[in-house]
Each structure stands twice: as C-alpha cells, then as structure tokens.
Design an enzyme around this catalytic site. Structure first.
Site, PDB file in Angstrom:
ATOM      1  CG  ASP A   1     128.473  22.085 -52.596  1.00 63.38           C
ATOM      2  OD1 ASP A   1     129.625  22.546 -52.662  1.00 63.38           O
ATOM      3  OD2 ASP A   1     128.205  20.917 -52.949  1.00 63.38           O
ATOM      4  CB  SER A   2     129.640  23.108 -56.818  1.00 61.27           C
ATOM      5  OG  SER A   2     130.099  21.991 -56.082  1.00 61.27           O
TER       6      SER A   2
ATOM      7  CB  CYS B   1     131.304  24.980 -52.401  1.00 58.71           C
ATOM      8  SG  CYS B   1     132.343  24.478 -53.749  1.00 58.71           S
TER       9      CYS B   1
ATOM     10  CD  GLU C   1     128.259  14.600 -57.530  1.00 55.96           C
ATOM     11  OE1 GLU C   1     127.798  14.643 -58.658  1.00 55.96           O
ATOM     12  OE2 GLU C   1     128.216  15.552 -56.718  1.00 55.96           O
TER      13      GLU C   1
ATOM     14  CB  CYS D   1     136.582  18.225 -51.304  1.00 56.63           C
ATOM     15  SG  CYS D   1     135.349  17.915 -52.573  1.00 56.63           S
TER      16      CYS D   1
ATOM     17  CG  HIS E   1     131.560  15.308 -53.187  1.00 60.11           C
ATOM     18  ND1 HIS E   1     131.400  16.671 -53.321  1.00 60.11           N
ATOM     19  CD2 HIS E   1     130.681  14.733 -54.044  1.00 60.11           C
ATOM     20  CE1 HIS E   1     130.473  16.908 -54.231  1.00 60.11           C
ATOM     21  NE2 HIS E   1     130.016  15.753 -54.685  1.00 60.11           N
TER      22      HIS E   1
HETATM   23  N1  DGL Z   1     131.837  21.262 -53.637  1.00 61.36           N
HETATM   24  C1  DGL Z   1     133.176  21.118 -54.174  1.00 61.36           C
HETATM   25  C2  DGL Z   1     134.189  21.411 -53.066  1.00 61.36           C
HETATM   26  O1  DGL Z   1     133.910  21.312 -51.890  1.00 61.36           O
HETATM   27  C3  DGL Z   1     133.383  19.742 -54.762  1.00 61.36           C
HETATM   28  C4  DGL Z   1     132.618  19.477 -56.030  1.00 61.36           C
HETATM   29  C5  DGL Z   1     132.983  20.411 -57.159  1.00 61.36           C
HETATM   30  O2  DGL Z   1     134.103  20.315 -57.728  1.00 61.36           O
HETATM   31  O3  DGL Z   1     132.174  21.263 -57.472  1.00 61.36           O
HETATM   32  O4  DGL Z   1     135.303  21.759 -53.353  1.00 61.36           O
END
Ligand code: DGL
Length: 266
Positions: free
Chosen positions: A10-11, A73, A152, A184, A186
């Site tokens: 993931d990011s 992600c 976050e 997403c 989060h």
């Molecule tokens: N992991 C990203 C997503 O699921 C969210 C956080 C980001 O913007 O990197 O889209």
C-alpha cells in the site's frame, strides 16, 4: 509454492486494514507487507508516478520470493494494475475488482456510490468495473480527500470527522444509493461514522473483507493455500519505521511486530 509468502503493499498505513483481513482469513500464510510511507499519499499523484512506485515495490516483493502480490491500495489498483500484471512474474490481485463485483451483487435499486481518493475517482476504474458486472447501474463517485489525513491523525471518532463525512455523504443520500463502496484503504476505519450517517438500509462494501476472500479463493483454486502452521508477518516501510509502527497501533488492534526500513530506488 504453498509455503511461499504473500506480498501485500500500500502507499502507507491504510493497507494494514487489508493485511488484518487477510491475516484473519488466511491465518497459515506468511505475509510480507510493504508500506510506502516515503511516498504517501498516492491519491493526489499521477498515473505515471503511482505506476513507477508500484512497480518498484512489486519488484522488491518478487525478490523476497512471494507467490502472490496483493495491491491493497485502491489508487494503485486503479492506476497501475495493468502494468503490474504485465511486468510481474507472479499473479497480482487488486482491491478494486472484488469490491466492484460485491457492489454489483449487493445493490437492489441499482444505485451505487463509490468513495475514493481524487486519483481513484478520476480514473473511473470503479464505474468501469461495476458496469462490467452489472450494466445500467447508476453510479456516483465522491472523492473524500480529507478522510485519509483524519484517519492518520487518529481522528476517526471526532465531531470534525462526522461533519466532514456528512458533507461528503450528502450526494449519496440525495441520490438514494443503497450500496456504497469504501474505495480507499483508510475508509473501513470510518465505517461506523459512515454507517451511522447513511442509516441501516445502506450496505457498505468494505474492500478489506472482499479482497481477503478473493485472495483465499484464488489460492484455493490454484492449490497454493498454506494449511498448517501459524503464518509469519514481516513488515517494511520506506520511511521512518518507528512512526509507521506508532501510527499502526492507533489504526489496528493487531500488533504488527518490528517494522523494517526498506528504501525504494524511485
Ligand atoms: N492507499 C490509498 C488508497 O487506497 C489511500 C492513501 C493514499 O492516498 O495514498 O487509495
């Protein structure tokens, strides 16, 4: 093959919601998680940049000998999945398809809302995938840029988050969508507040659960599922592992153990 690990990336931290779901669904699997904390957020970046980051991470995971890569992600799934599948030597599962399929199967009135980052919404990847499974679905999309920083900051249960969520969800209520994709990583953390605002008649599609089930099905079908022993978890972050670990413990009940530093070439 069965004993090889599954790579999940993931990011940053958000994909830990997916890691947790995969861990619960596939308790015997060794898992390697990579959080690209040096480059987060992906949600406001271009397709080219997100693809470059994703390919670097996938290469690293392949070097670790994984049997499957899970793109936790949503943004990377929306923007980079095609390139990942072209360039990786192991199968790659994205978070988007299972979520789209679940939404298409769930909706009764044919009105689906997709909540996601700016890049995910702009890519139109979710509407395209939903329409493949259920043509003539009425789909609205809502970019929820403030949700990621609120999660976050560990602000999920604050009045500020509720107010922001009410604003983002107003079009969903106005269009009478009966199914909402939490598109997403989060957003599952905000499930309670979102469900509270939308009411019990609206179904939330949690990408974490659907992706974990898709991974299980995939391994089972390909006879690659580990069936014995307790799976080992290894976590890497591309920047500040101590901060990553601290924030992870706010986000998840599970302990993720030591977080190792792995810088990418990008
Ligand atoms: N992991 C990203 C997503 O699921 C969210 C956080 C980001 O913007 O990197 O889209």
């Amino acid at each position: 093959m069965k004993k090889q690990a599954i790579g999940i990336f993931d990011s940053g931290l958000g994909g830990l919601t997916i890691l947790q779901a995969v861990r619960h669904t596939l308790p015997h699997e060794d898992l390697i998680y990579f959080g690209d904390s040096a480059n987060v957020p992906y949600g406001s970046k271009s397709k080219q940049t997100v693809t470059r980051f994703s390919l670097d991470i996938a290469r690293f995971l392949e070097e670790q000998g994984v049997k499957l890569i899970i793109v936790a992600c949503n943004t990377a799934s929306a923007l980079a999945l095609t390139q990942l599948r072209k360039q990786c030597h192991v199968p790659v599962l994205g978070v988007l398809e299972p979520g789209a399929l679940k939404a298409a199967q769930t909706t009764r009135n044919g009105k689906v809302a997709v909540l996601g980052t700016e890049a995910t919404v702009k890519s139109e990847a979710y509407p395209k995938a939903i329409l493949k499974y259920r043509p003539r679905t009425n789909i609205i999309q809502q970019a929820c840029a403030l949700f990621v920083p609120l999660v976050e900051e560990n602000w999920a249960n604050t009045p500020a988050t509720r107010l922001v969520a009410q604003t983002y969800l107003a079009p969903v209520i106005r269009h009478r969508c009966d199914t909402v994709i939490l598109g997403c990583t989060h957003y599952p953390v905000l499930k309670k507040v979102i469900a509270d605002i939308l009411g019990p008649k609206v179904q939330l599609v949690d990408s974490a659960e659907t992706l974990a089930q898709a991974a299980q099905e995939f391994l089972y079908t390909h006879h690659q599922q580990a069936t014995t022993g307790r799976g080992k978890l290894t976590v890497y972050a591309s920047d500040d592992p101590a901060r990553f670990k601290r924030l992870a413990s706010c986000l998840l009940a599970d302990d993720i153990g030591t977080v190792r530093l792995k810088k990418l070439n990008a």
